[in-house]
Structure formats: structure tokens, C-alpha cells
Design an enzyme around this catalytic site. Structure first.
Site: not given
Length: 205
Positions: A97, A123
Site C-alpha cells: 500500500e 481528510c
């Protein structure tokens, strides 16, 4: 050496009947959570033989690759490439990832205020936002208003919403990304400058 946010492994030397054991090497730049995590694990006897935490830097992660059957890595592209190469040499699978571009999509039917509030709360997990043109202006207005109201955890770390960067180098990287975007034509509507306050580095939303 392999460096990055963390390495998780299923070691071949600690297999259990129901599956694989897991060995986790957290990032060396986020050490404060390790002690509470280890303490919590000790309270669950069933995990003692199947989940372990190993502290160390990139050299530690590199050494672990030859001891496991599978590698799961979260970190940068540069480090991910090293992890992939090491896993390939060990002939084991690896999942990487490497800072994906997770989108937040706002449809024309959405409430701009609710969408803006949700985007702000999420966010840390959002890389980009796509907004239907029909509600783009009210969404941006709402998002700027919500973001401008967010307070830093300074001078009291127990008050406010945003704490300092935990890694000074990361603050420099973030500022470089913002500056690059501005140079390419982006407009900063709120925040945009890393501030040094009381020895810590902060970025207002």
C-alpha cells in the site's frame, strides 16, 4: 535498508491450526503507540502465540523478510520497491500500500454542507475530491468555512483539533507538495503554510 510506515508478516515458524501468526514491525517514527499496544495484547492470552510486535528501523524490516511467508507493507513507493525486490528474492508474496489516491466523490444530489463536513472529518484518508459541477461552488464555500474553524492543539495539546506533525521531515514533504501545486496553478483557499509553534510543526487546514 527497508524503511517505511510498517511491515506485517505471517511467520512460517509460528503457524497455528487455525491459520498464520502475525509479526508486526511498526514505523520507527511512530514509537509512542507501541507500548500501549503491547500492554493491551498482554491482556489477551489467546494472542500471545500468534501476534507479536517487533521494534526497529528499516534494517530490522529487511532482516525479517527472509523469516516469513508473506509481507504486507504500507509506506512510500521508493521503499515499497525495495520490499517487493526483497520479497521476490525470498520467493514470497507481498502486498504493498504505497500512498493510493483515495477519492471522495460528491454527487449532485448531495447536501453541500453535509458533504463538506464529512470530507473534512475524513481528510486524513482522502487523497483527492471529485465534486459534481452543479454543487461545486457551494461545496467549496462550505468546506473552506468548516476548515477555517478548525483549531490547532497549540499552546494546549489538550485543546483544539489538529496536533503537530510527528515527523519533521514529513512537514517538509507536505509543504513541498503544496508549493509545487501552487506553482502549477493551484489556489490555496485556507491554510497552506507549515508553522513552527513551540518547537512543533503545524499545518492549518
Amino acid at each position: 535498508a527497508i524503511k517505511g510506515c510498517g511491515l506485517a508478516y505471517a511467520p512460517r515458524f509460528a503457524l497455528r491450526e487455525a491459520g498464520c501468526a502475525v509479526l508486526v514491525k511498526p514505523s520507527e517514527v511512530t514509537p509512542r503507540f507501541i507500548r500501549p499496544l503491547v500492554a493491551a495484547l498482554t491482556e489477551v492470552p489467546e494472542l500471545q502465540d500468534i501476534l507479536a510486535i517487533v521494534e526497529g528501523d528499516g534494517a530490522t524490516g529487511e532482516a525479517l523478510v527472509s523469516l516469513v511467508d508473506y509481507v504486507a507493507f504500507t509506506g512510500s513507493v521508493a521503499t515499497g520497491r525495495k520490499v517487493a525486490e526483497a520479497a521476490a528474492r525470498a520467493f514470497i508474496p507481498a502486498s504493498l500500500e504505497l500512498g493510493g489516491k483515495d477519492p471522495f466523490i460528491v454527487l449532485a444530489s448531495a447536501d453541500p454542507q453535509v458533504a463538506a463536513r464529512t470530507a473534512l472529518r475524513a481528510c486524513q484518508s482522502i487523497e483527492r475530491i471529485y465534486v459534481a459541477q452543479e454543487i461545486a461552488e457551494p461545496f467549496i464555500t462550505a468546506l473552506v468555512r468548516e476548515a477555517s474553524a478548525v483549531q490547532l492543539n497549540y499552546p494546549d495539546l489538550d485543546q483544539g483539533d489538529i496536533g503537530p506533525f510527528i515527523f519533521c521531515r514529513q512537514a517538509e514533504i507536505v509543504q513541498a507538495h503544496i508549493d509545487q501545486a501552487v506553482a502549477a496553478g493551484a489556489k490555496v483557499l485556507t491554510g497552506g503554510k507549515v508553522e513552527t509553534l513551540g518547537g512543533g510543526k503545524y499545518l492549518r487546514t
